[in-house]
Write a protein that holds these residues in place. Sequence first.
Motif, PDB file in Angstrom:
ATOM      1  N   VAL A  59       0.893  -1.165  -0.216  1.00 12.90           N
ATOM      2  CA  VAL A  59      -0.043   0.002   0.151  1.00 12.90           C
ATOM      3  C   VAL A  59       0.802   1.295   0.190  1.00 12.90           C
ATOM      4  CG1 VAL A  59      -1.724   1.199   1.196  1.00 12.90           C
ATOM      5  CG2 VAL A  59      -2.114  -1.200   1.270  1.00 12.90           C
ATOM      6  N   THR A  60       1.703   1.151   0.803  1.00  8.96           N
ATOM      7  CA  THR A  60       2.552   2.676   0.899  1.00  8.96           C
ATOM      8  C   THR A  60       3.508   2.566  -0.671  1.00  8.96           C
ATOM      9  OG1 THR A  60       4.403   1.386   2.315  1.00  8.96           O
ATOM     10  CG2 THR A  60       2.666   2.557   3.446  1.00  8.96           C
ATOM     11  N   ASP A  61       3.941   1.261  -0.940  1.00 12.69           N
ATOM     12  CA  ASP A  61       4.869   1.351  -1.945  1.00 12.69           C
ATOM     13  C   ASP A  61       3.957   1.836  -3.156  1.00 12.69           C
ATOM     14  OD1 ASP A  61       7.052   0.457  -1.063  1.00 12.69           O
ATOM     15  OD2 ASP A  61       6.971  -1.639  -1.700  1.00 12.69           O
ATOM     16  N   ALA A  65       7.640  12.038  -2.809  1.00 10.90           N
ATOM     17  CA  ALA A  65       7.113  10.758  -1.727  1.00 10.90           C
ATOM     18  C   ALA A  65       8.580  10.280  -1.415  1.00 10.90           C
ATOM     19  CB  ALA A  65       6.362   9.981  -2.706  1.00 10.90           C
ATOM     20  N   ALA A  66       8.532  10.024   0.030  1.00  8.80           N
ATOM     21  CA  ALA A  66       9.673   9.395   0.509  1.00  8.80           C
ATOM     22  C   ALA A  66       9.138   8.359   1.837  1.00  8.80           C
ATOM     23  CB  ALA A  66      10.522  10.344   1.002  1.00  8.80           C
ATOM     24  N   ASP A  67       9.838   7.254   2.009  1.00 13.03           N
ATOM     25  CA  ASP A  67       9.678   6.418   2.810  1.00 13.03           C
ATOM     26  C   ASP A  67      10.081   7.055   4.131  1.00 13.03           C
ATOM     27  OD1 ASP A  67       8.588   4.446   1.042  1.00 13.03           O
ATOM     28  OD2 ASP A  67      10.279   3.262   1.006  1.00 13.03           O
ATOM     29  N   VAL A  68       9.337   6.922   5.331  1.00 14.02           N
ATOM     30  CA  VAL A  68      10.059   7.400   6.680  1.00 14.02           C
ATOM     31  C   VAL A  68       9.640   6.343   7.546  1.00 14.02           C
ATOM     32  CG1 VAL A  68       9.421   9.716   6.012  1.00 14.02           C
ATOM     33  CG2 VAL A  68       7.507   8.532   7.066  1.00 14.02           C
ATOM     34  N   LYS A  69      10.093   6.425   8.627  1.00 18.02           N
ATOM     35  CA  LYS A  69      10.034   5.403   9.928  1.00 18.02           C
ATOM     36  C   LYS A  69       8.617   5.721  10.247  1.00 18.02           C
ATOM     37  CE  LYS A  69      14.943   4.933  11.000  1.00 18.02           C
ATOM     38  NZ  LYS A  69      16.057   4.949  12.011  1.00 18.02           N
ATOM     39  N   SER A  70       7.858   4.580  10.532  1.00 18.80           N
ATOM     40  CA  SER A  70       6.587   4.741  11.067  1.00 18.80           C
ATOM     41  C   SER A  70       6.422   5.308  12.702  1.00 18.80           C
ATOM     42  CB  SER A  70       5.876   3.424  10.840  1.00 18.80           C
ATOM     43  OG  SER A  70       6.518   2.408  11.770  1.00 18.80           O
ATOM     44  N   GLU A  71       7.299   4.847  13.283  1.00 20.14           N
ATOM     45  CA  GLU A  71       7.591   5.427  14.698  1.00 20.14           C
ATOM     46  C   GLU A  71       7.828   6.967  14.730  1.00 20.14           C
ATOM     47  OE1 GLU A  71      11.480   3.193  13.908  1.00 20.14           O
ATOM     48  OE2 GLU A  71       9.400   3.094  13.279  1.00 20.14           O
ATOM     49  N   SER A  72       8.178   7.626  13.606  1.00 16.14           N
ATOM     50  CA  SER A  72       8.385   8.917  13.560  1.00 16.14           C
ATOM     51  C   SER A  72       6.989   9.854  13.411  1.00 16.14           C
ATOM     52  CB  SER A  72       9.519   9.408  12.698  1.00 16.14           C
ATOM     53  OG  SER A  72       8.912   9.335  11.486  1.00 16.14           O
ATOM     54  N   VAL A  73       6.024   9.042  12.977  1.00 18.44           N
ATOM     55  CA  VAL A  73       4.954   9.699  12.476  1.00 18.44           C
ATOM     56  C   VAL A  73       3.969  10.082  13.870  1.00 18.44           C
ATOM     57  CG1 VAL A  73       2.654   9.557  11.242  1.00 18.44           C
ATOM     58  CG2 VAL A  73       4.618   8.581  10.403  1.00 18.44           C
ATOM     59  N   THR A  94      -5.865  -5.633  -1.414  1.00 13.68           N
ATOM     60  CA  THR A  94      -4.551  -4.732  -1.250  1.00 13.68           C
ATOM     61  C   THR A  94      -4.679  -3.622  -2.401  1.00 13.68           C
ATOM     62  OG1 THR A  94      -3.272  -6.213  -0.227  1.00 13.68           O
ATOM     63  CG2 THR A  94      -2.191  -4.443  -1.327  1.00 13.68           C
ATOM     64  N   GLU A  95      -4.980  -4.053  -3.452  1.00 12.02           N
ATOM     65  CA  GLU A  95      -5.012  -3.093  -4.763  1.00 12.02           C
ATOM     66  C   GLU A  95      -5.852  -2.151  -4.583  1.00 12.02           C
ATOM     67  OE1 GLU A  95      -5.868  -3.424  -9.123  1.00 12.02           O
ATOM     68  OE2 GLU A  95      -3.789  -4.047  -8.985  1.00 12.02           O
ATOM     69  N   THR A  96      -7.173  -2.719  -4.222  1.00 11.85           N
ATOM     70  CA  THR A  96      -8.095  -1.547  -3.978  1.00 11.85           C
ATOM     71  C   THR A  96      -7.926  -0.794  -2.899  1.00 11.85           C
ATOM     72  OG1 THR A  96      -9.730  -3.421  -4.551  1.00 11.85           O
ATOM     73  CG2 THR A  96     -10.917  -1.496  -3.561  1.00 11.85           C
ATOM     74  N   VAL A  97      -7.429  -1.049  -1.684  1.00 10.51           N
ATOM     75  CA  VAL A  97      -7.333  -0.054  -0.506  1.00 10.51           C
ATOM     76  C   VAL A  97      -6.119   0.811  -0.870  1.00 10.51           C
ATOM     77  CG1 VAL A  97      -6.363  -0.214   1.637  1.00 10.51           C
ATOM     78  CG2 VAL A  97      -7.830  -1.982   1.154  1.00 10.51           C
ATOM     79  N   ALA A  98      -5.119   0.305  -1.667  1.00 10.46           N
ATOM     80  CA  ALA A  98      -4.213   1.155  -2.171  1.00 10.46           C
ATOM     81  C   ALA A  98      -4.329   2.207  -3.112  1.00 10.46           C
ATOM     82  CB  ALA A  98      -2.848   0.403  -2.634  1.00 10.46           C
ATOM     83  N   THR A  99      -5.300   1.924  -3.956  1.00 12.61           N
ATOM     84  CA  THR A  99      -5.667   2.807  -4.824  1.00 12.61           C
ATOM     85  C   THR A  99      -6.573   3.838  -3.999  1.00 12.61           C
ATOM     86  OG1 THR A  99      -5.827   1.388  -6.727  1.00 12.61           O
ATOM     87  CG2 THR A  99      -7.146   3.217  -6.689  1.00 12.61           C
ATOM     88  N   ALA A 100      -7.656   3.645  -3.203  1.00  9.68           N
ATOM     89  CA  ALA A 100      -8.266   4.398  -2.522  1.00  9.68           C
ATOM     90  C   ALA A 100      -7.512   5.141  -1.401  1.00  9.68           C
ATOM     91  CB  ALA A 100      -9.222   3.541  -1.561  1.00  9.68           C
ATOM     92  N   THR A 101      -6.557   4.769  -1.100  1.00  9.37           N
ATOM     93  CA  THR A 101      -5.811   5.457  -0.215  1.00  9.37           C
ATOM     94  C   THR A 101      -4.737   6.503  -0.515  1.00  9.37           C
ATOM     95  OG1 THR A 101      -5.403   3.499   1.203  1.00  9.37           O
ATOM     96  CG2 THR A 101      -3.806   5.054   1.561  1.00  9.37           C
ATOM     97  N   ALA A 102      -4.149   6.117  -2.028  1.00  5.34           N
ATOM     98  CA  ALA A 102      -3.613   7.280  -2.732  1.00  5.34           C
ATOM     99  C   ALA A 102      -4.429   8.361  -3.098  1.00  5.34           C
ATOM    100  CB  ALA A 102      -3.021   6.655  -4.088  1.00  5.34           C
ATOM    101  N   ARG A 103      -5.718   7.942  -3.427  1.00  8.99           N
ATOM    102  CA  ARG A 103      -6.831   9.057  -3.922  1.00  8.99           C
ATOM    103  C   ARG A 103      -7.153  10.039  -2.770  1.00  8.99           C
ATOM    104  NH1 ARG A 103     -10.575   5.694  -6.144  1.00  8.99           N
ATOM    105  NH2 ARG A 103     -11.506   5.097  -4.117  1.00  8.99           N
ATOM    106  N   LEU A 104      -7.563   9.381  -1.386  1.00  8.63           N
ATOM    107  CA  LEU A 104      -7.578  10.205  -0.434  1.00  8.63           C
ATOM    108  C   LEU A 104      -6.280  11.101   0.232  1.00  8.63           C
ATOM    109  CD1 LEU A 104     -10.104   7.736   1.123  1.00  8.63           C
ATOM    110  CD2 LEU A 104     -10.625   9.949   0.413  1.00  8.63           C
ATOM    111  N   ALA A 105      -5.216  10.571   0.118  1.00  7.87           N
ATOM    112  CA  ALA A 105      -4.241  11.370   0.504  1.00  7.87           C
ATOM    113  C   ALA A 105      -4.025  12.602  -0.351  1.00  7.87           C
ATOM    114  CB  ALA A 105      -2.907  10.376   0.313  1.00  7.87           C
ATOM    115  N   ARG A 106      -4.167  12.344  -1.840  1.00 11.19           N
ATOM    116  CA  ARG A 106      -4.174  13.428  -2.699  1.00 11.19           C
ATOM    117  C   ARG A 106      -5.291  14.447  -2.214  1.00 11.19           C
ATOM    118  NH1 ARG A 106      -5.158  12.075  -8.979  1.00 11.19           N
ATOM    119  NH2 ARG A 106      -7.375  11.559  -8.204  1.00 11.19           N
ATOM    120  N   GLU A 107      -6.459  13.896  -1.738  1.00 11.96           N
ATOM    121  CA  GLU A 107      -7.459  14.834  -1.450  1.00 11.96           C
ATOM    122  C   GLU A 107      -7.171  15.719  -0.232  1.00 11.96           C
ATOM    123  OE1 GLU A 107     -10.679  15.450  -3.142  1.00 11.96           O
ATOM    124  OE2 GLU A 107      -9.315  15.171  -4.455  1.00 11.96           O
ATOM    125  N   VAL A 108      -6.681  15.070   0.698  1.00  7.76           N
ATOM    126  CA  VAL A 108      -5.941  15.918   1.887  1.00  7.76           C
ATOM    127  C   VAL A 108      -5.206  16.743   1.507  1.00  7.76           C
ATOM    128  CG1 VAL A 108      -4.608  15.559   4.200  1.00  7.76           C
ATOM    129  CG2 VAL A 108      -6.294  13.538   3.372  1.00  7.76           C
TER     130      VAL A 108
END
Length: 378
Positions: free
Chosen positions: A24-26, A38-46, A121-135
Motif C-alpha cells: 500500500v505504501t509502495d 514521496a519518500a519512505d519514513v520510519k513509522s515510529e516518527s509519525v 490490497t490493490e483496491t485499498v492502495a488505490t483508494a488510499t492514494a486518492r484520499l491522500a491526494r484529497e488531503v
Amino acid sequence: MTSYATRLQAAEAAVTVLSADKDVTDWSTRYFGPWWNAADVKSESVCLGPLVIAVVDEDAYGVTSLAVTRSPHTSTTYAKAQTLVACDDASGVISAVSPGELLGYRSEPASGKLTVYGCDTETVATATARLAREVVRGVLLRAGWSVLHASAVVRDGRVALTFGKKGAGKTTTAVALAARHGWRLLANDRVFVRPNDRDAVDVLAWPSAAAIGLGLLDALGWFETVRERLHGGETLHPTQDPRVTQALLAGSRTPLWENGKELKVQIFPDQFGRWFSVPLATGGEAAALLFPHVLAGGVPAEKGAARGLDESDFMNGATEDRYPDIFDLTRVDGGGSEESRREVAHRLAALPHHTMVLGHDVTANADFLAKLLDLQTF
C-alpha cells in the motif's frame, strides 16, 4: 505489528500514508513519486499532521460496514461508486462504506486522521492514494491555490501551460515536448496554480495516471516498450480498460472507442521515467499559454486569434463532483477560491498566448512547439 509509512510533500502541504501492508505504501510512493516528493519514513516518527491509515482486513471492513448501515446515513456517489455516509455530530467522526468496492472509511477531521478499510490490497492502495491526494488538495486550496484544467511542461523552471477541451491536444503537446526535446513533465491534465510575490503565477503538479491513446503511444515510439513490459509481467494503472490491455498485448495499434470516448492507456507517473526516460518536474513559474487543435494531416502552425482564459479552464465545484467532500477534507470549493482563480486568470492574461494547429507527426509537432517557445526567449 510492523508498519510502513510514506510521506508526501507539496509546497506547504504534507500527508503521511501509514499501513501494515508495504504494498500500500509502495503504491503511494510510485503514484506520487517526485511530483510530490514521496519518500519512505520510519513509522515510529509519525506523530503529527494529516495521516491516512490503510487497513487491509476483511473483519475491520465488516465492522465499519455494519456500523454505517445500522446508523442514520445518506447515499451519494464517490469515485464512481455508491457510498453510504454516516456522520456522528457528537464526536465529529464521519464513517462511510462503498459496498460495491468493499471499502470502508473513517474520517476524523479534527485530528486530520482518515482510515481506509478494505479486503483487497490493490483496491485499498488505490483508494488510499486518492484520499491522500484529497488531503493535500484541501491544504493547498485553503492556502490560496486553485486548480487549472491544463497540461504542463517545464524547462529551466518556466512552465508552458496547454489548454483545451478533451481531444484538443493537451496531452499531445506536453508529451511531444517531453519526449523529443527533454522538457520535464509537470502535469497531464490539471495543475495547482497560485499568485506569487513576483506578480507571476506558481505552478504545482497534480499527480495522476496519464491517459494516452494507442495512436499517440505508437507515434511517440512507445508502443513496443509498453507491450514488452506487459509481456514481462508489469502492469499499467488498474483504471485502464481491459480491452486496451488486450490490444497492447496483441500488438494492435488501432485506437479503441466506446460511445464517442477513446479508451486509452493509463500510465503510472513513475513509468514515464522508468519506461520512457521522461523526467518529471515538481513545479515552476508560468511563462506561456498554448491553445492547440490537433487535426489529422495537419501541418503545425500558429493559426487563429489567441483566446483568453475563462471559468471553464478552471476546475470548480461543478466539475469536481467525482470526489465530493464527504470526508470534510477540503472545506472549500474543490477548484479553489473565486478570488484566487480571478487573480490567476488576470496574471496569466499578460503572458504570451499561442493558438495553433498540430498534426499527428509527433516530431514535427515537437520541433514546431520548441521553436515557437524558444522565439520568446523561453
